[in-house]
Design a protein around this motif. Structure first.
Motif, PDB file in Angstrom:
ATOM      1  N   VAL A  66      51.373 -13.536  21.942  1.00  0.00           N
ATOM      2  CA  VAL A  66      51.336 -14.586  22.968  1.00  0.00           C
ATOM      3  C   VAL A  66      49.936 -14.799  23.529  1.00  0.00           C
ATOM      4  O   VAL A  66      49.675 -15.815  24.185  1.00  0.00           O
ATOM      5  CB  VAL A  66      52.302 -14.260  24.130  1.00  0.00           C
ATOM      6  N   LEU A  67      49.027 -13.880  23.263  1.00  0.00           N
ATOM      7  CA  LEU A  67      47.723 -13.937  23.919  1.00  0.00           C
ATOM      8  C   LEU A  67      46.839 -15.095  23.456  1.00  0.00           C
ATOM      9  O   LEU A  67      46.152 -15.707  24.287  1.00  0.00           O
ATOM     10  CB  LEU A  67      46.988 -12.609  23.749  1.00  0.00           C
ATOM     11  N   PRO A  68      46.784 -15.425  22.144  1.00  0.00           N
ATOM     12  CA  PRO A  68      45.879 -16.514  21.750  1.00  0.00           C
ATOM     13  C   PRO A  68      46.133 -17.829  22.474  1.00  0.00           C
ATOM     14  O   PRO A  68      45.189 -18.478  22.947  1.00  0.00           O
ATOM     15  CB  PRO A  68      46.127 -16.635  20.240  1.00  0.00           C
ATOM     16  N   ASP A  69      47.381 -18.245  22.566  1.00  0.00           N
ATOM     17  CA  ASP A  69      47.682 -19.505  23.249  1.00  0.00           C
ATOM     18  C   ASP A  69      47.370 -19.412  24.739  1.00  0.00           C
ATOM     19  O   ASP A  69      46.851 -20.374  25.336  1.00  0.00           O
ATOM     20  CB  ASP A  69      49.155 -19.876  23.054  1.00  0.00           C
ATOM     21  N   LEU A  70      47.701 -18.272  25.357  1.00  0.00           N
ATOM     22  CA  LEU A  70      47.409 -18.110  26.778  1.00  0.00           C
ATOM     23  C   LEU A  70      45.907 -18.161  27.034  1.00  0.00           C
ATOM     24  O   LEU A  70      45.447 -18.753  28.013  1.00  0.00           O
ATOM     25  CB  LEU A  70      47.984 -16.784  27.281  1.00  0.00           C
ATOM     26  N   LEU A  71      45.140 -17.538  26.154  1.00  0.00           N
ATOM     27  CA  LEU A  71      43.692 -17.547  26.321  1.00  0.00           C
ATOM     28  C   LEU A  71      43.101 -18.931  26.130  1.00  0.00           C
ATOM     29  O   LEU A  71      42.154 -19.316  26.821  1.00  0.00           O
ATOM     30  CB  LEU A  71      43.051 -16.565  25.340  1.00  0.00           C
ATOM     31  N   SER A  72      43.659 -19.695  25.203  1.00  0.00           N
ATOM     32  CA  SER A  72      43.159 -21.055  24.985  1.00  0.00           C
ATOM     33  C   SER A  72      43.295 -21.883  26.254  1.00  0.00           C
ATOM     34  O   SER A  72      42.380 -22.623  26.634  1.00  0.00           O
ATOM     35  CB  SER A  72      43.925 -21.726  23.837  1.00  0.00           C
ATOM     36  N   GLY A  73      44.445 -21.752  26.912  1.00  0.00           N
ATOM     37  CA  GLY A  73      44.647 -22.490  28.155  1.00  0.00           C
ATOM     38  C   GLY A  73      43.716 -22.024  29.259  1.00  0.00           C
ATOM     39  O   GLY A  73      43.160 -22.831  30.009  1.00  0.00           O
ATOM     40  N   LEU A  74      43.523 -20.699  29.360  1.00  0.00           N
ATOM     41  CA  LEU A  74      42.646 -20.164  30.402  1.00  0.00           C
ATOM     42  C   LEU A  74      41.204 -20.604  30.175  1.00  0.00           C
ATOM     43  O   LEU A  74      40.507 -21.007  31.114  1.00  0.00           O
ATOM     44  CB  LEU A  74      42.740 -18.638  30.416  1.00  0.00           C
ATOM     45  N   ARG A  75      40.750 -20.549  28.933  1.00  0.00           N
ATOM     46  CA  ARG A  75      39.356 -20.877  28.640  1.00  0.00           C
ATOM     47  C   ARG A  75      39.072 -22.362  28.812  1.00  0.00           C
ATOM     48  O   ARG A  75      37.947 -22.751  29.111  1.00  0.00           O
ATOM     49  CB  ARG A  75      39.021 -20.422  27.222  1.00  0.00           C
ATOM     50  N   ALA A  76      40.086 -23.189  28.649  1.00  0.00           N
ATOM     51  CA  ALA A  76      39.888 -24.624  28.848  1.00  0.00           C
ATOM     52  C   ALA A  76      39.636 -24.946  30.313  1.00  0.00           C
ATOM     53  O   ALA A  76      38.943 -25.908  30.644  1.00  0.00           O
ATOM     54  CB  ALA A  76      41.109 -25.394  28.345  1.00  0.00           C
ATOM     55  N   ASP A  77      40.205 -24.111  31.199  1.00  0.00           N
ATOM     56  CA  ASP A  77      40.104 -24.385  32.636  1.00  0.00           C
ATOM     57  C   ASP A  77      39.014 -23.598  33.340  1.00  0.00           C
ATOM     58  O   ASP A  77      38.619 -23.955  34.452  1.00  0.00           O
ATOM     59  CB  ASP A  77      41.444 -24.067  33.320  1.00  0.00           C
ATOM     60  N   SER A  78      38.546 -22.513  32.704  1.00  0.00           N
ATOM     61  CA  SER A  78      37.698 -21.583  33.448  1.00  0.00           C
ATOM     62  C   SER A  78      36.593 -21.014  32.571  1.00  0.00           C
ATOM     63  O   SER A  78      36.851 -20.134  31.748  1.00  0.00           O
ATOM     64  CB  SER A  78      38.569 -20.445  34.009  1.00  0.00           C
TER      65      SER A  78
END
Length: 313
Positions: A197-209
């Motif tokens: 689950v981490l790759p998708d979660l990280l993609s969202g986090l990195r897009a915002d921060s």
């Protein structure tokens, strides 16, 4: 001659027995209270960054009567860390949260991240210590485990201390002027990790921060976790679980056991983890405590780590 041989054998047995008794007294009665701080320095921050002090805590296995441990942990606030990393196994008793409050309350307001070990969900149970030499321990149906109040623990860590839950999750924090991105997994020793689950979660986090530092946090440092964390871009990884072997041969660079598949030379302290062409720092804490059913430390003091991160040259 036979009489002399018998006397020599008895003398040898007496010496061995005395040494064994002395080691037991030291490990049970003295060394498990000799708490220490391990200091490390890493130049991994972007150029121009201010130094960042990270306090790494792990494996408190707290029981309410362990006042010396509580007082020592509480005094770590005097080190003035900018960030706290907690790699799990906080509880060692169903009333362990009372002891954790005494230990962790002085760290209130300092940004932090945490993950779970199994002893954040269930209380410890008696184990045969010799089975650890056969490989990582596993819970069977014959093990009777007492459930712990994980919800109360997490409420304390998040709502009162302000730390971010990284159990199969991602998060971010600002510390000492550094924007930190972090991701983690729940206890890999119990196969609770969800690396998928981490790759998708990280993609969202990195897009915002946008971030200046990426941290990976796990309780148990299994190779599959360390490899995936490296692939996901961690610049430093924090882990616990091993207790550094808990009982070691004095002077030996390797632990006797690690209760996971990490190389035994990396079961305690700061080392490097290499995978996929990347090489990053890995800090495995030997931990602050022990199971109440195995109250011993030998050649492996209970510890916290303070890592000072500075700008790259």
């Amino acid at each position: 001659m036979p009489h002399s041989a018998s006397r020599a054998a008895l003398t040898t047995l007496g010496v061995v027995g005395a040494v064994g008794a002395g080691a037991a007294v030291w490990g049970v009665g003295i060394e498990r209270y000799l708490f220490t701080v391990r200091w490390h320095e890493l130049a991994i921050l972007p150029a121009g960054s201010r130094p960042l002090r990270i306090l790494h805590l792990s494996d408190a296995h707290m029981a309410p009567w362990q006042h010396r441990k509580q007082q020592w942990i509480a005094a770590l606030a005097d080190l003035e860390p900018d960030l706290v990393i907690n790699t799990g196994d906080n509880m060692g008793h169903h009333d362990g949260l009372r002891g954790l409050r005494a230990a962790f309350d002085p760290l209130r307001g300092i940004p932090g991240f945490f993950v779970h070990g199994s002893n954040d969900h269930t209380a410890p149970s008696p184990r045969n210590p010799f089975k650890y030499f056969l490989g990582p321990s596993r819970t069977s149906g014959r093990n009777r485990t007492e459930p712990l109040d994980t919800q109360a623990l997490d409420g304390y860590l998040t709502d009162e201390l302000g730390w971010v839950d990284l159990n199969n999750a991602v998060g971010s924090a600002d510390a000492a002027g550094t924007r930190i991105e972090a991701f983690g997994v729940s206890d890999a020793h119990r196969d609770w990790d969800r690396l998928d689950v981490l790759p998708d979660l990280l993609s969202g986090l990195r897009a915002d921060s946008p971030r200046a530092l990426t941290i990976g946090v796990t309780h148990a440092p299994y190779r599959r976790v360390l490899d995936e964390f490296t692939d996901l871009g961690a610049e430093v990884i924090f882990a616990g679980h091993t207790h550094g072997g808990q009982v070691r041969i004095p002077g030996s660079p390797a632990a006797l056991v690690a209760n996971c598949d990490i190389p035994l030379r990396q079961a305690r302290g700061l080392s490097d983890w290499s995978h996929g062409g990347r090489r990053i720092p890995l800090n495995v804490s030997a931990g602050l405590g022990h199971s109440i059913y195995a109250p011993v430390r030998f050649a492996c003091r209970p510890e916290a780590s303070l890592l000072t991160l500075s700008a790259r040259p």
